[in-house]
Write a protein that holds these residues in place. Structure first.
Motif, short mmCIF file in Angstrom:
data_model
loop_
_atom_site.label_atom_id
_atom_site.label_comp_id
_atom_site.label_asym_id
_atom_site.label_seq_id
_atom_site.Cartn_x
_atom_site.Cartn_y
_atom_site.Cartn_z
N GLY A 102 -1.33 0.53 -4.90
CA GLY A 102 0.04 0.30 -4.43
C GLY A 102 0.15 -0.53 -3.17
N LEU A 103 -0.95 -1.07 -2.64
CA LEU A 103 -0.88 -1.84 -1.41
C LEU A 103 -0.60 -3.32 -1.66
CD1 LEU A 103 -3.78 -0.21 0.60
CD2 LEU A 103 -1.34 0.18 0.81
N LEU A 104 -0.86 -3.79 -2.86
CA LEU A 104 -0.55 -5.17 -3.22
C LEU A 104 0.31 -5.15 -4.47
CD1 LEU A 104 -4.01 -6.99 -2.88
CD2 LEU A 104 -2.16 -6.91 -1.21
N CYS A 105 1.10 -6.21 -4.64
CA CYS A 105 1.84 -6.38 -5.88
C CYS A 105 1.59 -7.81 -6.35
CB CYS A 105 3.33 -6.09 -5.71
SG CYS A 105 4.12 -6.97 -4.38
N PHE A 120 7.43 -2.71 -0.41
CA PHE A 120 8.17 -1.53 -0.80
C PHE A 120 7.39 -0.25 -0.51
CE2 PHE A 120 9.65 -4.90 -3.68
CZ PHE A 120 10.98 -4.88 -3.36
N LEU A 121 6.20 -0.40 0.06
CA LEU A 121 5.33 0.74 0.32
C LEU A 121 5.94 1.71 1.32
CD1 LEU A 121 2.60 1.95 -0.37
CD2 LEU A 121 1.61 0.64 1.49
N THR A 122 6.56 1.17 2.35
CA THR A 122 7.20 2.02 3.36
C THR A 122 8.69 1.77 3.36
OG1 THR A 122 6.85 0.36 5.07
CG2 THR A 122 5.14 2.04 4.83
N VAL A 123 9.43 2.68 3.93
CA VAL A 123 10.89 2.59 3.95
C VAL A 123 11.35 1.41 4.77
CG1 VAL A 123 13.01 3.80 4.60
CG2 VAL A 123 11.09 5.07 3.62
#
Length: 126
Positions: A102-105, A120-123
């Protein structure tokens, strides 16, 4: 971290004329962890086999890739391979691992497969 095929080539290059078979190298790699050696055999989901340091942490690796993607804007397998002096196959596996965590897209566009920092990982998007 290196491909088992690369380890096979390096071992045979060092041995000169007294060559080792691919099966012998693979069997030796399979015994590494049981012998408490500082390296181990790893199989990625795609089936790619690598030899890596036993101390290597996936969490540290994917964090480093996320930071690198942030610094450079995006990463490709060829860009990462050239930067880290590894094969493009191994670089692609590392990028896919970071994506799975989930750290890269990814962006699969006409220009090729690019990996970006997952904002989008963090708010707050950092």
């Amino acid at each position: 971290m290196m491909l088992v095929a690369d380890a096979f080539c390096l071992a045979n290059r060092a041995r000169g004329l007294d060559l080792v078979s691919p099966q012998d190298v693979l069997k030796a790699c399979e015994c590494m962890q049981a012998l408490s050696l500082p390296v181990r055999l790893r199989k990625f989901h795609s089936g790619v086999l690598v030899v890596e340091l036993a101390t290597l942490s996936d969490d540290e690796l994917v964090q480093e890739l996320a930071l690198l993607a942030c610094e450079q804007g995006f990463l490709t397998a060829s860009r990462l391979a050239a930067r880290n002096h590894i094969s493009a196959v191994l670089a692609a596996e590392q990028l896919l691992l970071a994506e799975a965590r989930g750290l890269l897209c990814r962006d699969d566009a006409v220009e090729g497969l690019r990996f970006y920092q997952n904002k989008f990982l963090t708010v707050d998007g950092s």
